[in-house]
Design an enzyme around this catalytic site. Structure first.
Site, PDB file in Angstrom:
ATOM      1  N   CYS A   2       0.677  -1.245  -0.035  1.00 16.20           N
ATOM      2  CA  CYS A   2      -0.146  -0.170  -0.093  1.00 16.20           C
ATOM      3  C   CYS A   2       0.831   1.190  -0.119  1.00 16.20           C
ATOM      4  CB  CYS A   2      -1.078   0.276   1.216  1.00 16.20           C
ATOM      5  SG  CYS A   2      -2.046  -1.276   1.356  1.00 16.20           S
ATOM      6  N   ASP A  96      -3.902  -9.286   7.977  1.00 13.44           N
ATOM      7  CA  ASP A  96      -2.679  -9.247   8.781  1.00 13.44           C
ATOM      8  C   ASP A  96      -2.308  -7.832   9.159  1.00 13.44           C
ATOM      9  OD1 ASP A  96      -2.254  -8.134   5.951  1.00 13.44           O
ATOM     10  OD2 ASP A  96      -0.058  -8.059   6.017  1.00 13.44           O
ATOM     11  N   VAL A 286      13.543 -10.328 -18.729  1.00  9.77           N
ATOM     12  CA  VAL A 286      13.664  -9.319 -19.628  1.00  9.77           C
ATOM     13  C   VAL A 286      14.764  -9.329 -20.291  1.00  9.77           C
ATOM     14  CG1 VAL A 286      14.555  -7.806 -17.813  1.00  9.77           C
ATOM     15  CG2 VAL A 286      13.693  -6.646 -19.912  1.00  9.77           C
ATOM     16  N   SER A 359      11.287 -12.133  -5.892  1.00  9.65           N
ATOM     17  CA  SER A 359      12.749 -12.256  -6.601  1.00  9.65           C
ATOM     18  C   SER A 359      13.754 -12.657  -5.748  1.00  9.65           C
ATOM     19  CB  SER A 359      12.881 -10.580  -6.686  1.00  9.65           C
ATOM     20  OG  SER A 359      13.341 -10.084  -5.349  1.00  9.65           O
ATOM     21  N   GLY A 360      14.942 -12.740  -6.450  1.00 10.07           N
ATOM     22  CA  GLY A 360      16.142 -13.416  -5.834  1.00 10.07           C
ATOM     23  C   GLY A 360      16.903 -12.468  -5.004  1.00 10.07           C
TER      24      GLY A 360
END
Length: 638
Positions: A2, A96, A286, A359-360
């Site tokens: 948010c 949450d 990408v 993501s890593g």
């Protein structure tokens, strides 16, 4: 995920609802699903929601059961279901946010140690008339604030604070040296005068009469916490903890996908995701055209092996020039990494399928993946050669190197820095300390930065310095802004706090082993991926800007940095900038990172100080007076 904003006045006057709405409206991209407000006299919160958990409930700002506390929350508490079971509280939602509020109500600041996830939030305690600003342990999510004599204002992004300033924004010139040292400004400072970043792992407490204090509620484990384990046991521990982290990171009431570059880290995350769900995982890649930087072919092969639903796009120099200003507006800072624009375009592609991507990010900084970590001991010990001798000699040597010896040049520049702190950071520095002194008359601004604990282990010191600075101030800020610009949430399971704490309790010998970085993580990956992926040389998320600055972007760079009215030209001197451009265009030296660093500083100044700000979606708009898209706005007062 948010967008949050708020005002806390110290004069007991009521919050201006129009100003609060203007601030919150500038965060529309962070929360396209809902917009709500709460105000009670001198305090007010604004919230933009991207619905991920409890989609039809958990409206914010949210009041506690007794009405004493109000929370304005950004982020995800990934262990909220377990915490809910452990907390005696009259819950009214299934989300949450209320769990975070309940832990704060029942345990205060100590309750933060229970939260697993990524978060930045504000809580107002009406009984004490105090405001608490909280940022997660690692700094995955941002939180900014401005304090003047009469009030404190805060927001998820700097742009939302600008309408509340008493005058036009100003450049913090002391922080420009920081930017030239690291391509970003370390918390608590920013490039905007008077606007600060809350430090990761900290709570800022503000009283009703304007007094502030900070408390650090988390820090990495110390050497005293080190585990005595062998290599195989270390592999088992990392495997178990990482699987748990990926499982937690997929907690959502909406689809979750993953970035997939074809490199070790993202491939491992995607592999673990596919083992935890019966549905095919959406993956996104990408590329930059054919050549050594294009990883699309390897990403496709990993996707085929894992059975993911794969999506990809290709980025060229025109995409960068077209999106540069928009990306800068979203970043609130210079676009420090060339990959920022590509990450944003990738997030826009992901948005067509999912709202959350894994993501890593963080694996290199935990387990020693960058080449510099293999030279950590040398970086420390070379200080035995006096700086007055080492600096000039290494300076002349690196200037004499051909353009193809780019990595050796970086090493000489870093090892020539005067002290160990500067040498650790010099591996990523566009300009050395001596260069910054010549150009600006100052090296860096040090006050307030998080620095690693004193340690006799050079690798550990380098890793901790990057965890406290490089990650939150650069890579994580990039990840948050470029994905949220597309209304997508990014989660990095490698930075789950349990995995971070484990990594800093493991001996350095299992991270860099036999001259190989990230050894322990690679051994985990062998259990899920073929050796050709695990042992593939590290490429990184590279963009061929060196070629572009000798071709399609050459004229643009010269005009922006040396033309009339150039901020960078005025700041550093046009002759020095021209020499840099000439050396790069001639092929005698690779100056791509330095040119990129300066160009992005120029674009940032143009966006925020010349009233040419592109708003959400790339529409031209100044921050002054703009409110952005307004969804289902609701404003209520206590």
């Amino acid at each position: 995920m948010c967008g949050i904003a708020g005002i806390f006045r110290f004069d007991s006057e009521p919050v201006d609802p129009a100003l609060l709405a203007e601030m919150t409206g500038l965060l529309a991209h962070r929360g396209p699903d809902d917009e709500r407000f709460w105000a009670a006299g001198p305090v007010g919160f604004g919230h933009r929601r991207l619905s991920i958990i409890d989609l039809s409930g958990s409206a914010q700002p949210m009041a506690s059961a007794d009405g004493r506390h109000h929370i304005c929350f950004n982020g995800e508490i990934l262990n909220y279901r377990r915490l809910r079971e452990q907390t005696s509280y009259p819950f009214h939602t299934n989300g949450d946010t209320e769990v975070a509020l309940a832990r704060f109500v029942t345990r205060g600041v100590d309750g933060l140690s229970d939260l697993a996830g990524q978060f930045a939030f504000a809580v107002h305690d009406a009984e004490r008339n105090q405001l608490y600003l909280v940022r997660d342990r690692i700094g995955i999510l941002p939180l900014y604030y401005h304090l003047d004599g009469g009030r404190l204002v805060f927001a998820s992004e700097i742009k939302a604070i600008l309408p509340a300033l008493s005058g036009p924004p100003r450049v913090d010139h002391a922080s420009v040296a920081d930017y030239l040292a690291a391509r970003s400004v370390p918390a608590p400072r920013t490039l905007f005068e008077g606007i600060r970043k809350l430090l990761p792992g900290h709570v800022l407490v503000v009283t009703g009469d304007g007094r502030i204090s900070t408390r650090r509620y988390w820090r990495p484990p110390t050497p005293a916490d080190m585990l005595t384990v062998g290599p195989e046991e270390a592999v088992d521990l990392v495997d178990e903890t990482l699987r748990r982290a990926v499982e937690r990171a997929t907690v959502a009431d909406t689809p979750v996908g993953a970035y997939l570059s074809g490199g070790l880290d993202s491939s491992l995350v995607a592999a673990l995701m596919t083992r935890q769900t019966a549905e095919p995982v959406h993956t996104f890649s990408v590329g930059f055209g054919s050549g050594p930087f294009d990883e699309l072919p390897i990403a496709r092969s990993v996707s085929a092996r894992l059975g993911t639903r794969h999506h990809e796009l290709e980025v060229g120099p025109n995409d960068f020039s077209d999106l540069w200003h928009t990306a800068t507006w979203h970043r609130d800072a210079p676009v420090s990494e060339p990959a920022d624009v590509a990450v944003h375009m990738l997030a826009r592609l992901a948005r067509e399928q999912v709202r959350v991507v894994l993501s890593g990010e963080g694996a290199d900084e935990l387990f020693g993946g960058y080449p510099k970590y293999r030279l950590a001991a040398l970086t420390s010990r070379i200080g035995a050669i006096p700086a007055w001798m080492r600096g000039p000699v290494f300076d002349r040597a690196q200037q004499a190197l051909p353009a193809g010896a780019h990595r050796l040049r970086i090493a000489l520049r870093a090892l020539g820095e005067p002290d160990e702190r500067a040498r650790r950071e010099g591996w990523f520095a566009p300009f050395t300390e001596r260069e910054r002194m010549r150009l600006l008359g100052r090296p860096r601004f040090e006050h307030g930065r998080l620095l690693p604990a004193t340690d006799s282990d050079p690798l550990r010191g380098m890793l901790e310095a990057d965890l406290l600075g490089w990650l939150p101030d650069n890579l994580l800020e990039r990840g948050d802004r470029m994905t949220m610009a597309a209304s997508v949430e990014m989660r990095p399971p490698m930075l789950d706090h349990e995995l971070v704490e484990l990594a800093f309790r493991l001996p350095s010998a299992v991270k860099v082993r036999d001259g190989r970085g990230k050894w322990v993580l690679k051994e985990v990956a062998r259990r899920y991926l073929p050796d050709e992926i695990v042992d593939r040389p590290k490429v990184g998320f590279r963009v061929p800007i060196g070629e572009w600055f000798r071709g399609g972007l050459s004229e643009l760079a010269r005009d922006m940095l040396t033309g009339g009215g150039s901020f960078v030209g005025d700041l550093l001197g046009r002759p020095a900038v021209r020499r840099m451009l000439d050396m790069h265009e001639s092929g005698r030296r690779n100056e791509e990172i330095r040119i990129w660093t300066l160009l992005c500083l120029e674009v940032w100044h143009e966006v925020f100080f010349r009233q040419a700000t592109p708003g959400n979606g790339g529409n031209s708009r100044s921050w002054v007076g703009g409110t952005g898209a307004r969804g289902n706005a609701q404003f209520w007062r206590a």
